[in-house]
Design a protein around this motif. Structure first.
Motif, mmCIF file in Angstrom:
data_model
loop_
_atom_site.group_PDB
_atom_site.id
_atom_site.type_symbol
_atom_site.label_atom_id
_atom_site.label_comp_id
_atom_site.label_asym_id
_atom_site.label_seq_id
_atom_site.Cartn_x
_atom_site.Cartn_y
_atom_site.Cartn_z
ATOM 1 N N GLY A 147 5.177 4.668 -20.057
ATOM 2 C CA GLY A 147 5.751 5.627 -19.572
ATOM 3 C C GLY A 147 7.095 5.616 -18.934
ATOM 4 N N ARG A 148 7.239 6.458 -17.988
ATOM 5 C CA ARG A 148 8.595 6.496 -16.999
ATOM 6 C C ARG A 148 8.360 6.959 -15.590
ATOM 7 N N ILE A 149 8.587 5.881 -14.896
ATOM 8 C CA ILE A 149 8.598 6.537 -13.541
ATOM 9 C C ILE A 149 9.651 7.524 -13.191
ATOM 10 N N PRO A 150 9.277 8.321 -12.383
ATOM 11 C CA PRO A 150 10.383 9.785 -12.370
ATOM 12 C C PRO A 150 11.393 8.911 -11.170
ATOM 13 N N PRO A 151 12.638 9.259 -11.669
ATOM 14 C CA PRO A 151 13.747 8.578 -10.636
ATOM 15 C C PRO A 151 13.735 9.210 -9.411
ATOM 16 N N SER A 152 13.177 10.521 -9.003
ATOM 17 C CA SER A 152 13.196 10.721 -7.768
ATOM 18 C C SER A 152 12.236 10.092 -6.910
ATOM 19 N N ILE A 153 11.205 9.457 -7.604
ATOM 20 C CA ILE A 153 10.169 8.686 -6.718
ATOM 21 C C ILE A 153 10.889 7.241 -5.974
ATOM 22 N N ASP A 154 11.138 7.363 -4.863
ATOM 23 C CA ASP A 154 11.879 6.117 -4.192
ATOM 24 C C ASP A 154 11.199 5.686 -2.958
ATOM 25 N N GLY A 155 10.640 4.622 -3.044
ATOM 26 C CA GLY A 155 9.845 4.189 -1.887
ATOM 27 C C GLY A 155 8.512 3.531 -2.042
ATOM 28 N N VAL A 156 7.693 3.402 -1.107
ATOM 29 C CA VAL A 156 6.425 2.938 -1.021
ATOM 30 C C VAL A 156 5.100 3.574 -1.151
ATOM 31 N N TYR A 157 4.219 3.592 -1.972
ATOM 32 C CA TYR A 157 3.045 4.240 -1.771
ATOM 33 C C TYR A 157 1.759 3.122 -1.254
ATOM 34 N N VAL A 158 1.235 3.774 0.147
ATOM 35 C CA VAL A 158 0.345 2.613 0.717
ATOM 36 C C VAL A 158 -0.788 3.298 0.617
ATOM 37 N N ARG A 159 -1.953 2.435 0.432
ATOM 38 C CA ARG A 159 -3.353 3.149 0.462
ATOM 39 C C ARG A 159 -4.166 2.187 0.983
ATOM 40 N N ASN A 160 -4.869 2.699 2.161
ATOM 41 C CA ASN A 160 -6.137 1.955 3.057
ATOM 42 C C ASN A 160 -7.314 1.744 2.402
ATOM 43 N N GLY A 161 -8.135 0.980 2.883
ATOM 44 C CA GLY A 161 -9.611 0.666 2.229
ATOM 45 C C GLY A 161 -10.295 -0.428 3.187
ATOM 46 N N ALA A 162 -11.489 -0.490 2.862
ATOM 47 C CA ALA A 162 -12.342 -1.265 3.621
ATOM 48 C C ALA A 162 -12.613 -2.629 2.655
ATOM 49 N N ASN A 163 -12.254 -3.806 3.315
ATOM 50 C CA ASN A 163 -12.375 -4.939 2.328
ATOM 51 C C ASN A 163 -12.786 -6.135 3.269
ATOM 52 N N PRO A 164 -14.202 -6.189 3.475
ATOM 53 C CA PRO A 164 -14.902 -7.230 4.534
ATOM 54 C C PRO A 164 -14.209 -8.703 4.149
ATOM 55 N N LEU A 165 -13.813 -9.227 5.170
ATOM 56 C CA LEU A 165 -13.448 -10.780 5.106
ATOM 57 C C LEU A 165 -14.489 -11.693 4.814
ATOM 58 N N PHE A 166 -15.735 -11.505 5.479
ATOM 59 C CA PHE A 166 -16.644 -12.320 5.401
ATOM 60 C C PHE A 166 -17.975 -11.678 4.674
ATOM 61 N N GLU A 167 -18.776 -12.445 3.926
ATOM 62 C CA GLU A 167 -20.149 -11.920 3.447
ATOM 63 C C GLU A 167 -20.935 -11.345 4.705
ATOM 64 N N PRO A 168 -21.552 -9.929 4.613
ATOM 65 C CA PRO A 168 -22.189 -9.602 5.738
ATOM 66 C C PRO A 168 -23.549 -10.381 6.045
ATOM 67 N N VAL A 169 -23.735 -10.597 7.103
ATOM 68 C CA VAL A 169 -25.048 -11.329 7.514
ATOM 69 C C VAL A 169 -26.205 -10.510 7.689
ATOM 70 N N ALA A 170 -25.972 -8.963 7.675
ATOM 71 C CA ALA A 170 -27.289 -8.108 7.856
ATOM 72 C C ALA A 170 -26.742 -6.935 7.207
ATOM 73 N N GLY A 171 -27.242 -5.817 7.670
ATOM 74 C CA GLY A 171 -26.823 -4.569 7.199
ATOM 75 C C GLY A 171 -25.230 -4.124 6.818
ATOM 76 N N HIS A 172 -24.942 -3.502 5.832
ATOM 77 C CA HIS A 172 -23.208 -3.320 5.640
ATOM 78 C C HIS A 172 -23.234 -2.136 5.292
ATOM 79 N N HIS A 173 -22.287 -1.091 5.791
ATOM 80 C CA HIS A 173 -21.940 0.112 5.055
ATOM 81 C C HIS A 173 -20.315 -0.129 4.568
ATOM 82 N N LEU A 174 -20.062 0.878 3.561
ATOM 83 C CA LEU A 174 -18.767 0.811 3.176
ATOM 84 C C LEU A 174 -17.710 0.747 4.016
#
Length: 603
Positions: A147-174
């Motif tokens: 498709g075509r990215i609209p030319p009026s879109i000019d910048g950076v879309y940033v989105r946050n999230g949870a991404n554990p560095l190490f494997e959990p050693v016990a219980g873990h919630h998202l």
């Protein structure tokens, strides 16, 4: 619950865990064993000095994506370090080894192993499928676009999230995972992508030590084992093995661009300043306290007034009074004095709302009772004896004496999408998603969780309220995560763009809802395709149409494991473009958009 650990340090009280996101997936994967951690995948990139602001004129890509292999989504964790820790003296190494032995022999094997984990704390559920973590991604340009990215879109879309560095050693919630920001630069019809961890104080220490040592605020702090893990953290702190005095947060929930800074936030700490570099990469600058002005945590959903450009925020604590504080920042980053809001008990307060003249503060029925851990339970409970209420406070209030509370029975909102004042009636109208049962994201429940888009009216003259579903019974959907046009924040809005969290808790599409009529238009991602928060991006040009803009959302195909960024016309709900991601993008939390003119003035 993060305050329970912060109370053990000289640090000001740190407040609390993040709230509802999409938690579970239908097909859990088997987590890698500690002996078989996969190495972090990288995309091979060449050195390039081209500015990200000149993507369209680049003669060659800074990164050529490797062929996307169709394989099952697997968790990517960092391999634990073989050494005891960084720059520890002999006594510290001995203490570290002794405490590790106590953790393994007593906490893990005696207190935790005999008790099966609930789904809300089971890593095999919480970080499975496309909730599983991924490795960092260096900037990759010239992505394939259908498709075509609209030319009026000019910048950076940033989105946050949870991404554990190490494997959990016990219980873990998202919500416990380390923060990772995903960035897609869109300019002149071209696209680039990068993702990096936000290097919080917690992240840096655990990476140096080579294992998770900070308590997981939701997944671990339950019952007697939760108390034991708090004591273990306290012991490591006394031995100088860890330092929580500079924050223990994960910065994985919200993002906002304010005062020339992109801020990554979670309500268990103060924000972190993340810079988008000229090459399109992301770098963590610092734990940002607004030049020493912010001395307490800040929730992940501060509100930026589109007219005054002021930023409004709350801070809540679960250990000591005041349990709740309100404050604001001028457009140039000067903080107001704290307004201490009296509460009888610490209350979960993930979100709030603003109007032209007021802030609207929910005091609801999910509360923190740390003594429940002594009884073997969760410190996050649904207090059925409490009546939910909303407080309306003038933005410029000097103290809480101007707060007017209105009871709103049988209403629990994790997110409030907007609020405004009705001059004709004197009411304050609040739009939010009312959820039942309220604590099911923390405590395993048999009932199916429902999220009902609702209109709440607060009659300030008579101190009464009404609330009702916006959608008709025939159209009822679980709607959670999304937004209104941010140019209309605090003012009467017609439309909201919200995630369709069905089949719960997956997001199968998003809905454009007419808040005045209840009319709903859906954009469905398709078979085995699921996404997250739809982000509404208004056009930069002055337009009379509230829906004149685009909806951006990451979408993942669970059959092929491929991810893409969709760009949908918000007015007619038609797909404009699909940007193919060079690597898997996990389901995440909240995002924002930084326009190109702001990139060149970043602090």
């Amino acid at each position: 619950m993060a305050s329970a650990t912060s109370a053990m340090n000289s640090h000001p009280p740190i407040s609390n865990p993040h709230q509802l996101r999409m938690l579970l997936v239908a097909k859990p994967i088997k987590l890698q064993s500690k002996q078989a951690f996969p190495t972090t995948p990288r995309i091979r990139c060449s050195v390039s000095s081209n500015s990200l602001l000149d993507l369209a004129t680049s003669t060659s890509p800074a990164c050529r994506p490797a062929p996307y292999r169709e394989e099952a989504a697997t968790a990517t964790f960092t391999k634990p370090a073989s050494k005891t820790g960084p720059n520890w003296n002999l006594l510290q190494r001995f203490a570290a080894a002794a405490l590790d032995t106590i953790e393994e022999a007593f906490i893990s094997n005696v207190l935790e192993r005999p008790h099966p984990l609930p789904k809300t704390a089971d890593p095999a559920v919480q970080i499975s499928g496309n909730f599983a973590p991924v490795g960092e991604q260096a900037p990759c340009r010239n992505l394939t676009v259908q498709g075509r990215i609209p030319p009026s879109i000019d910048g950076v879309y940033v989105r946050n999230g949870a991404n554990p560095l190490f494997e959990p050693v016990a219980g873990h919630h998202l919500f416990d995972g380390d923060g990772m920001v995903h960035a897609v630069h869109l300019r002149n019809g071209t696209a680039a992508y990068a993702c990096r961890y936000t290097e919080t104080e917690r992240f840096r220490q655990e990476r140096a030590i080579g294992k998770p040592v900070f308590p997981k605020a939701i997944g671990e702090l339950h019952g007697h084992s939760g108390i034991a893990r708090l004591l273990l953290f306290y012991a490591r702190s006394l031995c100088g093995l860890v330092d929580g005095s500079h924050g223990i947060g994960v910065a994985n929930a919200g993002l906002i661009y304010f005062n020339d800074r992109l801020l990554a936030m979670s309500e268990d700490d103060i924000p972190y300043h993340v810079r988008i570099t000229p090459s399109g990469d992301l770098e963590t600058v610092e734990r940002y306290d607004f030049h020493g002005q912010l001395r307490s945590s800040m929730i992940a959903h501060p509100k930026l007034d589109p007219v005054s450009r002021e930023l409004f925020a709350l801070s809540y604590d679960v250990i000591k009074k005041p349990y709740l504080k309100y404050f604001s920042f001028s457009p140039d980053g000067n903080k107001s004095a704290d307004v201490e809001i009296p509460l009888d008990q610490p209350t979960m307060m993930h979100d709030f709302a603003i109007t032209d003249n007021y802030v609207v503060v929910p005091d609801q029925q999910v509360v923190f009772k740390l003594e429940e851990m002594i009884r073997g339970g969760s410190p996050v409970i649904f207090d059925r004896a409490k009546t939910a209420r909303f407080g309306v406070l003038p933005k410029c209030a000097a103290d809480a004496s101007e707060m007017q509370w209105v009871d709103v029975p049988d209403c629990f909102c994790f997110h409030l999408w907007n609020a405004w004042e009705e001059p004709a009636t004197g009411e304050v109208v609040v739009i939010g998603s009312c959820m039942t049962p309220p604590d099911s994201v923390f405590n395993e429940r048999e009932e199916s969780l429902k999220s009902i888009l609702s209109e709440i009216r607060l009659d300030l003259k008579h101190g009464k309220s009404t609330h009702h579903p916006i959608l008709s019974p025939a159209d009822q959907l679980n709607l959670e995560a999304g937004m209104v046009n941010r140019k209309m924040m605090g003012r009467k809005t017609r439309y909201a763009y919200l995630a369709i969290a069905e089949p719960w808790p997956k997001v199968s599409g998003f809905a454009k809802v007419d808040l005045s009529t209840g009319e709903i238009k859906k954009f469905i991602y398709g078979d085995s395709r699921f996404g997250g928060e739809p982000y509404f991006l208004p056009k930069e040009t002055d337009s009379s149409g509230e829906d004149d803009g685009y909806v951006l959302s990451f979408v993942h195909n669970e059959k092929t494991t491929k991810s893409e960024l969709l760009i949908v016309n918000a007015a007619d709900m038609q797909l404009e473009a699909a940007v193919k991601m060079p690597s898997r993008v996990p389901y995440g939390f909240h995002g924002t958009f930084v326009c190109s003119r702001d990139l060149v003035t970043q602090a």
